[in-house]
Design an enzyme around this catalytic site. Structure first.
Site, PDB file in Angstrom:
ATOM      1  N   SER A 158      81.293  14.750  44.078  1.00 40.18           N
ATOM      2  CA  SER A 158      81.081  13.283  44.097  1.00 40.18           C
ATOM      3  C   SER A 158      82.390  12.564  44.406  1.00 40.18           C
ATOM      4  O   SER A 158      82.407  11.595  45.164  1.00 40.18           O
ATOM      5  CB  SER A 158      80.496  12.806  42.762  1.00 40.18           C
ATOM      6  OG  SER A 158      81.469  12.828  41.738  1.00 40.18           O
ATOM      7  N   ASN A 168      96.076  16.056  42.303  1.00 41.97           N
ATOM      8  CA  ASN A 168      94.940  16.487  41.493  1.00 41.97           C
ATOM      9  C   ASN A 168      94.473  15.343  40.604  1.00 41.97           C
ATOM     10  O   ASN A 168      95.250  14.467  40.238  1.00 41.97           O
ATOM     11  CB  ASN A 168      95.345  17.690  40.616  1.00 41.97           C
ATOM     12  CG  ASN A 168      94.165  18.234  39.818  1.00 41.97           C
ATOM     13  OD1 ASN A 168      93.084  18.430  40.349  1.00 41.97           O
ATOM     14  ND2 ASN A 168      94.379  18.453  38.529  1.00 41.97           N
ATOM     15  N   HIS A 208      92.539  14.701  36.938  1.00 44.71           N
ATOM     16  CA  HIS A 208      92.140  15.380  35.711  1.00 44.71           C
ATOM     17  C   HIS A 208      91.366  14.384  34.849  1.00 44.71           C
ATOM     18  O   HIS A 208      91.833  13.249  34.656  1.00 44.71           O
ATOM     19  CB  HIS A 208      93.381  15.908  34.970  1.00 44.71           C
ATOM     20  CG  HIS A 208      93.041  16.729  33.776  1.00 44.71           C
ATOM     21  ND1 HIS A 208      92.555  18.015  33.878  1.00 44.71           N
ATOM     22  CD2 HIS A 208      93.066  16.440  32.453  1.00 44.71           C
ATOM     23  CE1 HIS A 208      92.311  18.481  32.666  1.00 44.71           C
ATOM     24  NE2 HIS A 208      92.604  17.547  31.789  1.00 44.71           N
ATOM     25  N   GLU A 257      87.020   7.551  37.847  1.00 47.58           N
ATOM     26  CA  GLU A 257      87.481   8.389  38.972  1.00 47.58           C
ATOM     27  C   GLU A 257      87.079   7.771  40.297  1.00 47.58           C
ATOM     28  O   GLU A 257      87.882   7.608  41.205  1.00 47.58           O
ATOM     29  CB  GLU A 257      86.887   9.797  38.852  1.00 47.58           C
ATOM     30  CG  GLU A 257      87.393  10.546  37.654  1.00 47.58           C
ATOM     31  CD  GLU A 257      86.711  11.883  37.475  1.00 47.58           C
ATOM     32  OE1 GLU A 257      85.565  12.077  37.927  1.00 47.58           O
ATOM     33  OE2 GLU A 257      87.346  12.752  36.858  1.00 47.58           O
TER      34      GLU A 257
HETATM   35  C1  GRF Z   1      85.988  15.518  38.062  1.00 47.55           C
HETATM   36  O1  GRF Z   1      85.667  15.229  36.719  1.00 47.55           O
HETATM   37  C2  GRF Z   1      87.468  15.695  38.178  1.00 47.55           C
HETATM   38  O2  GRF Z   1      88.215  14.916  37.276  1.00 47.55           O
HETATM   39  C3  GRF Z   1      87.635  17.140  37.833  1.00 47.55           C
HETATM   40  O3  GRF Z   1      86.530  17.797  38.397  1.00 47.55           O
HETATM   41  C4  GRF Z   1      85.450  16.883  38.450  1.00 47.55           C
HETATM   42  C5  GRF Z   1      84.891  16.885  39.858  1.00 47.55           C
HETATM   43  O4  GRF Z   1      83.698  16.197  39.861  1.00 47.55           O
HETATM   44  N1  GRF Z   1      88.881  17.652  38.344  1.00 47.55           N
HETATM   45  P1  GRF Z   1      82.946  16.020  41.288  1.00 47.55           P
HETATM   46  O5  GRF Z   1      82.647  17.403  41.814  1.00 47.55           O
HETATM   47  O6  GRF Z   1      83.887  15.270  42.199  1.00 47.55           O
HETATM   48  O7  GRF Z   1      81.710  15.235  40.978  1.00 47.55           O
END
Ligand code: GRF
Length: 190
Positions: free
Chosen positions: A14, A102, A104, A174
């Protein structure tokens, strides 16, 4: 040709999709490659719908240098890890020094390190009884989650929170901030 970004993802993708869409209309930056280690990753379908090339990697391909060669062949200048679960080997970290970002899903340095990914992170935050959580966007160095932090965004942890409700709140952060943080980094620090 703008700055070519490769997004590495092992799961749903996502965040990768948000980045692809954000930079589609950007004339100086483009997500030109998605890299995944899983044949069944949701990110493959998302990349396909957006017409973005997908490169399959593996622990072996990373360690032996094949993936790095492929990144060079694609003129990749920045690597973005968006839920990529394999360790990036030292050789790539060194040849892409300060060019690996990255995200997190917690406030590093808390709730980072080995095994801290996906719902395990939110489970640990709830178990610790912290009043807030958030996201950390950082550079990746040899010590992994200890690279320079670019930004952090916070959100409350509610009494009633479950792993899923906290995960959703974090995902909203995010999707709101990852693309602009990457854009700022490229424009101001690359
Ligand atoms: C996210 O929660 C990110 O913080 C972590 O992995 C997850 C990826 O989610 N590193 P998606 O596959 O982008 O929905």
């Amino acid at each position: 040709m703008g700055v070519r970004v490769a997004v590495f993802a092992s799961g749903s993708g996502s965040n990768a999709e948000v980045l692809i869409k954000h930079f589609k209309s950007h004339d100086g930056i483009e997500v030109s490659l998605v890299v995944t280690n899983r044949y069944d990753a949701g990110v493959i379908a998302r990349a396909g719908r957006a017409g973005i090339k997908v490169l399959k990697t593996s622990r072996k391909d990373l360690e032996c240098g094949l993936t790095e060669k492929q990144l060079r062949a694609e003129n990749i200048e920045l690597i973005v890890l968006a839920g990529f679960l394999l360790h990036i080997p030292r050789s790539i970290i060194q040849s892409f020094k300060d060019r690996i970002i990255n995200i997190h899903p917690a406030l590093l340095p808390k709730f980072g390190g080995k095994g801290m990914y996906g719902s395990h992170v939110h489970e640990a935050v709830l178990a610790a009884g912290d009043a807030e959580s958030g996201i950390t966007i950082h550079l990746v160095n040899e010590e992994y989650d200890k690279g320079r932090i670019l930004v952090q965004y916070r959100c409350p942890v509610e009494e009633s929170d479950t792993i899923n409700t906290l995960a959703k709140r974090i995902q909203t952060l995010e999707h709101a901030h990852f693309a602009s943080t990457i854009e700022d980094y490229i424009l101001n620090e690359l």
